[in-house]
Scaffold this active site. Sequence first.
Site, short mmCIF file in Angstrom:
data_model
loop_
_atom_site.label_atom_id
_atom_site.label_comp_id
_atom_site.label_asym_id
_atom_site.label_seq_id
_atom_site.Cartn_x
_atom_site.Cartn_y
_atom_site.Cartn_z
N HIS A 166 0.87 -1.18 0.00
CA HIS A 166 0.00 0.00 0.00
C HIS A 166 0.90 1.23 0.00
CE1 HIS A 166 -3.06 -2.82 2.06
NE2 HIS A 166 -3.23 -2.82 0.76
N GLU A 169 1.33 4.05 2.65
CA GLU A 169 1.85 3.70 3.97
C GLU A 169 3.37 3.87 3.97
OE1 GLU A 169 -1.97 0.74 4.26
OE2 GLU A 169 0.02 -0.16 4.37
N HIS A 259 3.34 -2.63 6.92
CA HIS A 259 2.23 -1.72 6.56
C HIS A 259 2.08 -0.58 7.56
CE1 HIS A 259 -0.08 -4.14 3.48
NE2 HIS A 259 0.81 -5.03 3.89
N GLU A 335 1.87 -3.66 11.41
CA GLU A 335 1.16 -2.39 11.21
C GLU A 335 1.76 -1.32 12.11
OE1 GLU A 335 -1.21 -1.78 9.02
OE2 GLU A 335 -1.91 -3.79 8.44
ZN LIG Z 1 -1.55 -1.62 4.32
#
Ligand SMILES: [Zn+2]
Length: 374
Positions: A166, A169, A259, A335
């Site tokens: 992504h 990010e 991420h 994350e």
């Molecule tokens: Zn992500």
Amino acid sequence: MTLQISAAFDSGNIEVQSLDNLQDIQLKIRKDKDSDFYQWFYFRVTGAKGQALKMRITNAAGAAFTGGWEDYKAVASYDREEWFRIPGTSYDNGELIIEVTPEQDSLYISYFAPYSMERHADLIADCLQHEGVSLRVIGTSIEGQAMDCLTIGTGLKTFWVIARQHPGESMAEWWMEGFLARLTDMDDPVIKTMREKATFHIIPNMNPDGSCRGHLRTNYAGSNLNREWGVSNLEKSPEVHHTIAAMDADKPLFCLDVHGDEALPYNFIAGAEGIPDFTDKQAKDQADFLTAYKKASPDFQTEHGYPVSAPGKGNLTMCTNFTADRYNCLSMTLEMPFKDNANDPDAEVGWSPDRAAQLGHDALTAMADIVDQL
Ligand SMILES: [Zn+2]
């Protein structure tokens, strides 16, 4: 001087609706190409030194994760090195409001400290100046950018670490910078041993097209790469397609996909509990890694995170589930927050490139802790 707002540069994203009134500047975030996702913004304000500005991002309510705007502060930089939070950021009536008085002729404002493709090129070039680091281009993105994969180490245990599926990010590539800085430092005794035990394959940027274009979540074809594992093809998701081919050739024992999360103000891991056959060994290795990471970094925690999927309910088109299932390895998603770490907040910078890099550095301590049991 006339106020100007531009996003026509690497990773830029904003559309100007109205600049007529400095106290009512109206902006919109552009959607990712061929997709409905948007949340990433990055633009430059010029011609407003010393003037109080009130900017409204009028389409904030339709962004991918509106929970991301609660208690959120935009970041800004004059020198493009130091990024600070703008205290006058608020989410009101479905709009993100940014109030700031630029102290200089040029001010950059962004969702998170950007990580440009130029900086990515510097990161790869810098790593290659170190002994024992090799690069291969495992394929190209739709727009023809190189999918850079670094290989470091000579050991039998195969580690894969990837980031920025992504593209918005960007903290994921700041994490990579700290991770790679340590992994290329042979004066670090942990690294010397680790590189004898393991071979690392590292893709610091899985989505170069989306990164350049200022996307939040998708590549050039509007594909969310972390929903393409096992269903990828060269037209819509070559980035994943090439990565799986490379993993098939060097099967992971350990896989980490890095991420950022819009809403949760914590660093946490999501595991592969939802695959059809999550083994006791996978569960134990994961638990041991979490314990080791917590010990290695006070910025990492295990209290807050995503709900754990029930067995068989996991989405196998996500990297973590796909790789855990296909290679029967320890596979996890890391994350990091866009906002801050609520356990140790920093009002001035929030979660930041430096802290993300430190978390990347410290991940190697945790990996070294569990390498022998893999
Ligand atoms: Zn992500």
